[in-house]
Design an enzyme around this catalytic site. Sequence first.
Site, PDB file in Angstrom:
ATOM      1  N   ARG A 109       0.861  -1.190   0.000  1.00  0.00           N
ATOM      2  CA  ARG A 109       0.000   0.000   0.000  1.00  0.00           C
ATOM      3  C   ARG A 109       0.895   1.237   0.000  1.00  0.00           C
ATOM      4  O   ARG A 109       2.111   1.128   0.071  1.00  0.00           O
ATOM      5  CB  ARG A 109      -0.880  -0.010   1.262  1.00  0.00           C
ATOM      6  CG  ARG A 109      -1.763  -1.242   1.371  1.00  0.00           C
ATOM      7  CD  ARG A 109      -3.131  -0.949   0.797  1.00  0.00           C
ATOM      8  NE  ARG A 109      -3.893  -2.202   0.686  1.00  0.00           N
ATOM      9  CZ  ARG A 109      -4.686  -2.674   1.636  1.00  0.00           C
ATOM     10  NH1 ARG A 109      -4.842  -2.013   2.760  1.00  0.00           N
ATOM     11  NH2 ARG A 109      -5.343  -3.810   1.470  1.00  0.00           N
ATOM     12  N   HIS A 163       1.509 -26.021   2.675  1.00  0.00           N
ATOM     13  CA  HIS A 163       2.955 -26.145   2.914  1.00  0.00           C
ATOM     14  C   HIS A 163       3.348 -27.555   3.367  1.00  0.00           C
ATOM     15  O   HIS A 163       4.528 -27.902   3.326  1.00  0.00           O
ATOM     16  CB  HIS A 163       3.451 -25.068   3.890  1.00  0.00           C
ATOM     17  CG  HIS A 163       3.173 -25.348   5.330  1.00  0.00           C
ATOM     18  ND1 HIS A 163       1.989 -25.030   5.947  1.00  0.00           N
ATOM     19  CD2 HIS A 163       3.929 -25.941   6.280  1.00  0.00           C
ATOM     20  CE1 HIS A 163       2.045 -25.392   7.208  1.00  0.00           C
ATOM     21  NE2 HIS A 163       3.206 -25.945   7.443  1.00  0.00           N
ATOM     22  N   LYS A 174      -3.348 -20.917   1.795  1.00  0.00           N
ATOM     23  CA  LYS A 174      -4.484 -21.351   2.576  1.00  0.00           C
ATOM     24  C   LYS A 174      -4.878 -20.237   3.547  1.00  0.00           C
ATOM     25  O   LYS A 174      -4.018 -19.414   3.829  1.00  0.00           O
ATOM     26  CB  LYS A 174      -4.173 -22.666   3.280  1.00  0.00           C
ATOM     27  CG  LYS A 174      -3.607 -22.552   4.703  1.00  0.00           C
ATOM     28  CD  LYS A 174      -3.426 -23.859   5.352  1.00  0.00           C
ATOM     29  CE  LYS A 174      -4.239 -24.033   6.581  1.00  0.00           C
ATOM     30  NZ  LYS A 174      -3.870 -23.252   7.746  1.00  0.00           N
ATOM     31  N   HIS A 209      -4.004 -29.755   5.766  1.00  0.00           N
ATOM     32  CA  HIS A 209      -2.785 -30.501   6.104  1.00  0.00           C
ATOM     33  C   HIS A 209      -3.051 -31.989   6.399  1.00  0.00           C
ATOM     34  O   HIS A 209      -2.379 -32.862   5.885  1.00  0.00           O
ATOM     35  CB  HIS A 209      -2.100 -29.875   7.317  1.00  0.00           C
ATOM     36  CG  HIS A 209      -1.776 -28.426   7.139  1.00  0.00           C
ATOM     37  ND1 HIS A 209      -1.450 -27.883   5.921  1.00  0.00           N
ATOM     38  CD2 HIS A 209      -1.727 -27.400   8.023  1.00  0.00           C
ATOM     39  CE1 HIS A 209      -1.198 -26.590   6.073  1.00  0.00           C
ATOM     40  NE2 HIS A 209      -1.374 -26.273   7.342  1.00  0.00           N
ATOM     41  N   LYS A 248      -3.567 -27.579  19.672  1.00  0.00           N
ATOM     42  CA  LYS A 248      -2.538 -26.626  20.098  1.00  0.00           C
ATOM     43  C   LYS A 248      -2.323 -26.793  21.608  1.00  0.00           C
ATOM     44  O   LYS A 248      -3.187 -27.328  22.307  1.00  0.00           O
ATOM     45  CB  LYS A 248      -3.009 -25.206  19.825  1.00  0.00           C
ATOM     46  CG  LYS A 248      -3.255 -24.967  18.335  1.00  0.00           C
ATOM     47  CD  LYS A 248      -2.524 -23.741  17.859  1.00  0.00           C
ATOM     48  CE  LYS A 248      -2.769 -23.459  16.415  1.00  0.00           C
ATOM     49  NZ  LYS A 248      -1.624 -23.717  15.564  1.00  0.00           N
ATOM     50  N   LYS A 307       7.082 -30.633   2.588  1.00  0.00           N
ATOM     51  CA  LYS A 307       7.909 -31.392   3.541  1.00  0.00           C
ATOM     52  C   LYS A 307       8.434 -32.655   2.855  1.00  0.00           C
ATOM     53  O   LYS A 307       7.674 -33.373   2.201  1.00  0.00           O
ATOM     54  CB  LYS A 307       7.085 -31.773   4.775  1.00  0.00           C
ATOM     55  CG  LYS A 307       6.646 -30.565   5.598  1.00  0.00           C
ATOM     56  CD  LYS A 307       5.810 -30.992   6.790  1.00  0.00           C
ATOM     57  CE  LYS A 307       5.113 -29.825   7.442  1.00  0.00           C
ATOM     58  NZ  LYS A 307       5.823 -29.206   8.543  1.00  0.00           N
ATOM     59  N   GLU A 349       0.668 -29.783  18.345  1.00  0.00           N
ATOM     60  CA  GLU A 349       1.572 -28.640  18.472  1.00  0.00           C
ATOM     61  C   GLU A 349       1.685 -28.225  19.927  1.00  0.00           C
ATOM     62  O   GLU A 349       0.712 -28.336  20.684  1.00  0.00           O
ATOM     63  CB  GLU A 349       1.029 -27.459  17.669  1.00  0.00           C
ATOM     64  CG  GLU A 349       0.974 -27.747  16.188  1.00  0.00           C
ATOM     65  CD  GLU A 349       0.510 -26.521  15.425  1.00  0.00           C
ATOM     66  OE1 GLU A 349       1.359 -25.669  15.152  1.00  0.00           O
ATOM     67  OE2 GLU A 349      -0.682 -26.419  15.141  1.00  0.00           O
TER      68      GLU A 349
HETATM   69  C1  BG6 Z   1      -0.636 -23.592   9.533  1.00  0.00           C
HETATM   70  C2  BG6 Z   1      -1.689 -23.329  10.562  1.00  0.00           C
HETATM   71  O1  BG6 Z   1      -1.218 -23.784   8.273  1.00  0.00           O
HETATM   72  O2  BG6 Z   1       0.092 -24.766   9.898  1.00  0.00           O
HETATM   73  C3  BG6 Z   1      -1.037 -23.148  11.917  1.00  0.00           C
HETATM   74  O3  BG6 Z   1      -2.431 -22.159  10.209  1.00  0.00           O
HETATM   75  C4  BG6 Z   1      -0.185 -24.330  12.266  1.00  0.00           C
HETATM   76  O4  BG6 Z   1      -2.036 -22.940  12.922  1.00  0.00           O
HETATM   77  C5  BG6 Z   1       0.781 -24.662  11.133  1.00  0.00           C
HETATM   78  O5  BG6 Z   1       0.547 -24.010  13.427  1.00  0.00           O
HETATM   79  C6  BG6 Z   1       1.473 -25.983  11.400  1.00  0.00           C
HETATM   80  O6  BG6 Z   1       2.516 -26.178  10.486  1.00  0.00           O
HETATM   81  P1  BG6 Z   1       3.757 -27.082  10.854  1.00  0.00           P
HETATM   82  O7  BG6 Z   1       4.548 -27.147   9.590  1.00  0.00           O
HETATM   83  O8  BG6 Z   1       4.474 -26.397  11.977  1.00  0.00           O
HETATM   84  O9  BG6 Z   1       3.221 -28.418  11.284  1.00  0.00           O
END
Ligand code: BG6
Length: 503
Positions: A54, A190, A160, A252, A352, A194, A228
């Site tokens: 911006r 993502h 995403k 994921h 989490k 991996k 996590e």
């Molecule tokens: C993200 C989520 O897409 O993936 C996060 O929005 C999450 O909440 C993360 O922590 C986990 O990714 P990774 O690679 O650390 O397992």
Amino acid sequence: MAVGKAARQQPDPCSFVIFGVTGDLAHRLVVPALYNLAASDLLPDRFCLVGIARKGMTSDRLRDSLMKGLRQFATRAVDDAIAQRLLACVTCIEADPKEPESFDALNKQLDELEAARGTGGNRLFYLATPPNAFLPISRELGRTGMLAENGAWRRLVVEKPFGTDLASAKALNSELLKLVEEHQIYRIDHYLGKETVQNILVLRFANGMFEPIWNRNHIDHIQITVDEKLGVGHRGSFYDATGALRDMVPNHLFQLLSLVTMEPPVKFDAHSVRSEKAEVLSAIQTQTEQEALQNSVRGQYRGGRIGDTEIDDYRKTPDVAPGSTTETYAALKLTIDNWRWAGVPFYLRTGKALGVKRTEIAIKFKQAPFAMFRDTPVDRLSQNYLIISTEPTEGIALQFNTKVPGPNINIDGVEMKFRYKDYFKAEPSTGYETLIYDCMIGDNILFQRADSVEAGWKAVQPFLDAWKKAGGKGLKVYEPGSEGPEEANDLLERDGRSWRKLG
Ligand code: BG6
């Protein structure tokens, strides 16, 4: 992912245009990944890195800010010469979809830049923005003709979350497909960057020994766990509107599920692999809301400590509603309605603020008959698991029974382990390198196709609907550092099974 290619090819000259360049994703992952590609000589020689911001940002300030980001987030020591070469390609351009004329100007500036740098008009537009900006930006790119492929390629990378439910994902797909062809869209997850996730295909289809037993005759059930340790932290506003299910499962966890359950593709190409993934996701049995409630557990963490780290009560997280019923933990039981998997339950869990960071697929094989050991001191056989993990280490482990040395017959469970880092020397990466490189060479094997995304949302929709209706009823609480709500154990215990233990 460049399988079958003799050597890594250099991508075509191009402009890499990042919307949301001042944000966290661009600084933390995208630009450090571009740096790693530059360090491996995998960026095109003629290259423009265009940051869209911006008002008020200049190219010099953007370069400084990206350099700071690199110093903070690079996965390897930053070589100043390489960083400077990369940052020399950076130009900052102002554009805002609320001001359509700024996109006409952007198009012109890109033309000029491309003529000066000889990049030939290939453009990759990376939407590293909040999801509500995906469509407005894409529409402006479409209106100004920037998505039309007239002798040069044009690609759109979408992060995403892709939609928030089945209806919104369908609407987003349908709107985007009015502007571009499917082959131009790169929907990033993502997890597909991996190494171990990509390795699932190789493990299954490049070895003769697994596939014959990879079915309902030999597999008792499969558990997919993405735990996590971190809490929601500063992402309260996004997370409270999203929750664990939307944030992790249709994307994921379903990537892991589809790779582990898909049929062998005819060829190792994007069409064949993505078709098989979509096919198996569409075979996930759609549950009624009633079934969804029976086959799920959701939880929310309270305040406490994990080791030395203080974790706030989820409801006291900044930007989280004080009476929020958003789940920070979700466990589901699913089944896949096809010949290979009929009758095999799939247990998925993610949360989490749990005790351990762990991502794994645990495939439990059927128990061997005990009969032969009835008259021996052996009182039980350990379970046979094949475990594919990306956290805490990337690798594969096989658990099996073995005889304990000595004159008596005694049996114990042991584990055979393969760890990527023990076998292969690889530079640490952000996980985005392969994905970004693949976008530039036009290989979309590791990106989600519209049908897979929709099949994923379709499978979780009954859970979303049932939980929304139930509100706070049925939401369990759990302590930080635990394995999640106790009730998640019942999901398996009532089937005579149990989760693999943390740690
Ligand atoms: C993200 C989520 O897409 O993936 C996060 O929005 C999450 O909440 C993360 O922590 C986990 O990714 P990774 O690679 O650390 O397992």
